[in-house]
Design a protein around this motif. Structure first.
Motif, PDB file in Angstrom:
ATOM      1  N   TRP A 260     -49.922  40.251 -61.507  1.00  0.00           N
ATOM      2  CA  TRP A 260     -50.034  40.775 -62.870  1.00  0.00           C
ATOM      3  C   TRP A 260     -50.532  42.206 -62.905  1.00  0.00           C
ATOM      4  CZ3 TRP A 260     -47.175  38.810 -66.276  1.00  0.00           C
ATOM      5  CH2 TRP A 260     -46.817  37.462 -66.197  1.00  0.00           C
ATOM      6  N   SER A 264     -48.217  44.618 -65.046  1.00  0.00           N
ATOM      7  CA  SER A 264     -48.870  45.385 -66.099  1.00  0.00           C
ATOM      8  C   SER A 264     -48.638  46.880 -65.901  1.00  0.00           C
ATOM      9  CB  SER A 264     -50.377  45.087 -66.112  1.00  0.00           C
ATOM     10  OG  SER A 264     -51.044  45.890 -67.050  1.00  0.00           O
ATOM     11  N   ALA A 364     -49.805  40.781 -69.991  1.00  0.00           N
ATOM     12  CA  ALA A 364     -50.276  41.075 -68.641  1.00  0.00           C
ATOM     13  C   ALA A 364     -51.781  41.309 -68.617  1.00  0.00           C
ATOM     14  CB  ALA A 364     -49.536  42.291 -68.089  1.00  0.00           C
TER      15      ALA A 364
END
Length: 430
Positions: A260, A264, A364
């Motif tokens: 993530w 992100s 995210a």
């Protein structure tokens, strides 16, 4: 402070779920500007604490939004100012890279500092960096100064986000955290609409000095409100914080967190590079700075629409599925951008791109909260910003040189191809 952030609740597969044992009593600060006067609430006090949390949330988001608006504004007007001073396209790409180079180097250390000292002094420091950048150009209005201005504003805005993410995440109970973070990024969208519009109008009618003045005024107002409003920035260290938390590479060994962090960074890069692309494309097709500001406003409205819909969407789809569709849709939108040459078409496309890309950032961020150790949440956010800023440093450099040789269309299509390829990352975990 709160119990493990891995207890982030969500009702769709792919999101961590809260359990009865993970739910901690809400936290209430009697005076958020004091030296961490923190007391846990009893069930009888819970309703009263939650009522007070609403004011803390609004004021904290307001201060954060004023700092955040400066980055979008600077990304719009600084390339225009540089081109007006006869700076080449490749040099503008270098300047755009400096928005992210400074925070890329220092964001992890800044995150550790916030974990150790609290959020009050860091948020004031972030405002001070932005104000300093504005004053530099007012005193020395020359092209080389724009490089320092870009670095300082980029650092101030990113550092402000690191502090704000923790301050907002600590308001209320654990179950409130995804919603509150959603409100934070929605507010960012609003301020990213207002800031560039004001800066673009100031540049068009009063020139470069007025545009930079509007950016500095936003940061100054944020700093003043810290001393006036009952916000949630304070001096309390992170829960469970130790003096020696271990190397940052330990965080990268957590598989879910590593995934993530990368996703992100991709979403954030695709979003934050948009003002740079619109700025160059608007000049290429002969649109005014004010029109470019309005197109960025349409993009910001689109992100606000998608982020207000986060709760409804996550009840039906997993985080992986949403991220994959958003990356593919964003790639298609960027691919169409060079083909749109009038104000109406670019405004509609900006709105659609804002809706598609904007959904990925809060999802995210919430999942990073869930995967990171609580005592190192700010460090994880700082690491996320470092990865994001690395992409945002490399991307303008590459795209700027592509634009100088092949035009802005090739630059935009290269970005679209990168987004499409990155969608494969969402297949890593179920």
């Amino acid at each position: 402070m709160h119990s493990r952030m891995a207890a982030l609740p969500a009702t769709a597969p792919g999101f961590p779920r809260a359990t009865a044992t993970a739910k901690a009593p809400p936290i209430h600060r009697n005076n958020p500007r004091d030296e961490s006067k923190v007391t846990a609430q009893t069930p009888e006090q819970d309703g009263k604490a939650r009522h007070g949390d609403g004011l803390l949330l609004v004021d904290t988001i307001l201060i954060s939004g004023l700092n955040n608006a400066t980055l979008a504004s600077a990304r719009l007007v600084l390339p225009m100012i540089a081109l007006g001073l006869h700076v080449g396209t490749a040099q503008v790409g270098i300047m755009a890279a400096l928005f992210t180079l400074v925070p890329m180097i220092f964001s992890v250390g800044f995150g550790r500092w916030v974990d150790r000292t609290g959020t009050l002094v860091p948020i004031l420091s972030a405002s001070g960096l932005i104000l300093l950048a504005s004053l530099l150009f007012e005193v020395f209005p020359a092209a080389p100064v724009l490089y320092a201005v870009a670095g300082l504003i980029g650092a101030g805005a990113v550092f402000s986000h690191v502090a704000a993410a923790r301050a907002v995440g600590e308001i209320g109970a654990i179950a409130d955290r995804p919603r509150n973070l959603g409100y934070l990024v929605v507010a960012y969208s609003v301020f990213q609409f207002l800031g560039p519009m004001v800066a673009g109008l100031a540049y068009q009618f009063w020139g470069a000095a007025a545009a930079l003045f509007s950016i500095g005024a936003s940061a100054l107002l944020a700093a003043l409100l810290v001393f006036v409003l009952p916000h949630n920035f304070d001096r309390s260290p992170s829960a469970g914080r130790t003096d020696r938390p271990g190397p940052t590479t330990e965080l990268l060994r957590i598989p879910a967190l590593r995934q993530w962090l990368i996703i992100s960074a991709v979403f954030s890069s695709a979003q934050t590079i948009y003002p740079f692309i619109i700025s160059l494309h608007a000049l290429e097709v002969g649109l005014s700075p004010a029109a470019a500001g309005l197109m960025l406003g349409a993009f910001a409205i689109g992100t606000a629409i998608s982020r207000l819909s986060v709760g409804m969407i996550t009840r039906r789809f997993s985080g992986n599925a949403i991220s994959r569709l958003a990356l593919i849709g964003g790639a298609l939108g960027y691919a169409l951008l060079p083909l749109a040459r009038d104000f109406a078409a670019l405004s509609v496309l900006s709105l659609v791109l804002g809706v598609i890309i904007g959904i990925g950032v809060p999802i995210a961020l919430a999942l990073i909260y869930g995967a990171a150790p609580e005592r190192r949440v700010n460090e994880a956010i700082g690491l996320c910003m470092a990865i994001t800023n690395f992409l945002q440093t490399a991307t303008p450099l590459l795209l700027g040189f592509l634009a100088s040789g092949l035009g802005s269309g090739a630059m935009t299509w290269a970005l679209a191809l990168g987004m499409a390829a990155s969608s494969a990352l969402t297949l890593a975990r179920r």
